[in-house]
Design a protein around this motif. Structure first.
Motif, short mmCIF file in Angstrom:
data_model
loop_
_atom_site.label_atom_id
_atom_site.label_comp_id
_atom_site.label_asym_id
_atom_site.label_seq_id
_atom_site.Cartn_x
_atom_site.Cartn_y
_atom_site.Cartn_z
N PHE A 17 22.90 12.82 36.83
CA PHE A 17 24.21 13.47 36.84
C PHE A 17 25.14 12.51 37.57
O PHE A 17 25.01 12.35 38.79
CB PHE A 17 24.15 14.81 37.57
N PHE A 20 23.60 10.25 40.22
CA PHE A 20 22.48 10.89 40.92
C PHE A 20 21.34 11.20 39.97
O PHE A 20 21.52 11.88 38.96
CB PHE A 20 22.98 12.19 41.57
N GLY A 43 15.79 21.95 45.18
CA GLY A 43 16.47 20.72 44.77
C GLY A 43 15.52 19.64 44.27
O GLY A 43 15.93 18.50 44.04
N GLY A 45 14.15 19.28 41.45
CA GLY A 45 14.36 18.89 40.06
C GLY A 45 13.60 19.75 39.07
O GLY A 45 13.53 19.42 37.87
N LYS A 46 13.04 20.87 39.53
CA LYS A 46 12.23 21.74 38.65
C LYS A 46 13.05 22.28 37.49
O LYS A 46 12.64 22.19 36.33
CB LYS A 46 11.66 22.94 39.45
N THR A 47 14.22 22.86 37.82
CA THR A 47 15.05 23.47 36.77
C THR A 47 15.53 22.41 35.79
O THR A 47 15.49 22.63 34.57
CB THR A 47 16.25 24.21 37.40
N THR A 48 15.93 21.28 36.32
CA THR A 48 16.40 20.20 35.43
C THR A 48 15.26 19.75 34.52
O THR A 48 15.44 19.61 33.30
CB THR A 48 16.94 19.02 36.26
N HIS A 207 8.61 30.07 41.96
CA HIS A 207 8.70 29.84 43.41
C HIS A 207 7.60 30.55 44.19
O HIS A 207 7.25 30.12 45.28
CB HIS A 207 10.05 30.34 43.93
N1 LIG Z 1 24.63 19.88 36.41
C1 LIG Z 1 24.40 19.21 37.54
N2 LIG Z 1 25.29 18.35 38.03
C2 LIG Z 1 25.05 17.65 39.17
N3 LIG Z 1 23.93 17.76 39.90
C3 LIG Z 1 23.01 18.63 39.47
C4 LIG Z 1 23.17 19.40 38.27
N4 LIG Z 1 22.07 20.17 38.10
C5 LIG Z 1 21.26 19.89 39.14
N5 LIG Z 1 21.81 18.97 39.95
C6 LIG Z 1 21.20 18.42 41.18
O1 LIG Z 1 19.92 17.92 40.83
C7 LIG Z 1 18.97 18.20 41.84
C8 LIG Z 1 17.82 18.97 41.26
O2 LIG Z 1 18.29 20.28 40.91
P1 LIG Z 1 17.36 21.37 40.23
O3 LIG Z 1 18.18 22.60 40.07
O4 LIG Z 1 16.72 20.79 39.04
O5 LIG Z 1 16.26 21.58 41.35
P2 LIG Z 1 15.23 22.77 41.55
O6 LIG Z 1 13.95 22.14 41.97
O7 LIG Z 1 15.20 23.62 40.36
O8 LIG Z 1 15.87 23.54 42.78
P3 LIG Z 1 15.82 25.10 43.17
O9 LIG Z 1 14.42 25.39 43.58
O10 LIG Z 1 16.74 25.16 44.34
O11 LIG Z 1 16.27 25.88 41.98
C9 LIG Z 1 19.73 18.95 42.94
O12 LIG Z 1 20.08 18.03 43.94
C10 LIG Z 1 20.95 19.48 42.23
O13 LIG Z 1 22.03 19.60 43.14
#
Ligand SMILES: Nc1ncnc2c1ncn2[C@@H]1O[C@H](COP(=O)(O)OP(=O)(O)OP(=O)(O)O)[C@@H](O)[C@H]1O
Length: 253
Positions: A17, A20, A43, A45-48, A207
């Protein structure tokens, strides 16, 4: 090509992104007929990663293979037809329709039933029969003729899972299936996921580590967008790097 033992594979998957890197060179192999969980601190990166695997986001680089076929550029709708279905919490349930009607709509979607089909009595019967089977499978018989809006939160999530199963997925992708669930409902959902995973593959982000421990054959731990560890719950929970990652997360909160 069938992809052999692994139904879903990610190769060097990355997503940036701006500057980043939210997901960085992730390699993932989901074995057929297993339950595989993606975990990690906030944070990580699981959701991504999940959004990339389910085709809701395009990777910056890397490849995704489903049954050995490259689906990196394939649309989500086509991927659904190929047997990989993502569950959408309760957003795909029609609140004004009964439980039975919701399942009939889902089955109709699966079959792509035409107007002519609906004129055939036997075809209608087969949809009703399958809808009733699904209702029994998820234990919603008592609510069959009730509007979905009257179901508890856990009931709505159960119905949503049933509408996903109606699409007869080979691999089911679950995004935090226990999110917002009361503890009594969690046990029911764990049982349900175990049941519907028979003969299927499940990839989930979750989670609740008790649930992950209970259900998963394989766990991939992400941290800072990378794979930190992978293995059974026993293996990853004893990994010092994983322990440090989670303790650091607790300290941050
Ligand atoms: N659309 C976006 N634009 C910019 N940064 C993003 C975007 N989506 C996610 N991020 C960043 O990417 C990183 C990973 O985010 P992600 O949501 O994938 O993590 P996660 O493991 O699912 O977290 P959580 O357990 O808090 O849901 C985080 O630092 C988040 O701020």
């Amino acid at each position: 090509m069938t992809g052999g033992e692994n139904i879903l594979v990610a190769e060097k998957l990355s997503k940036s992104f701006g500057g980043f890197k939210a997901v960085s060179d992730v390699d993932l192999k989901v074995r057929r007929h297993t339950i595989h969980a993606l975990i990690g601190p906030n944070g990580a990166g699981k959701t991504t990663c999940f959004n990339l695997m389910t085709k809701f986001m395009q990777p910056t680089s890397g490849r995704i293979l489903l049954n050995g076929e490259d689906i990196t550029r394939t649309k989500p709708s086509a991927v659904t037809r190929m047997g990989m279905v993502r569950s959408f919490q309760i957003s795909s349930v029609f609140p004004g329709m009964t439980v039975l009607e919701n399942l009939r709509v889902a089955l109709q979607r699966k079959l792509g039933i035409s107007y002519h089909f609906w004129r055939s009595r036997s075809a209608l019967d087969s949809v009703n029969e399958r809808a009733n089977e699904l209702i029994a499978e998820v234990g919603l018989e008592a609510f069959k003729h009730r509007p979905a809006s009257e179901l508890s939160y856990g009931g709505k999530r159960t119905l949503e899972l049933a509408t996903t199963i109606a699409l007869d997925p080979e691999i089911l992708l679950l995004d935090e299936p226990m999110a917002g669930m009361a503890s009594g409902d969690i046990h029911k959902m764990v049982d349900l996921i175990r049941r519907v995973s028979q003969g299927r593959t499940v990839l989930m982000v979750e989670h609740n580590l008790n649930v992950v421990a209970d259900l998963s054959d394989t766990i991939t731990v992400l941290q800072l967008g990378q794979v930190l560890a992978e293995g059974s719950y026993r293996e990853v929970s004893q990994n010092p790097e994983v322990i440090t990652a989670y303790m650091g997360d607790e300290d941050d909160e």
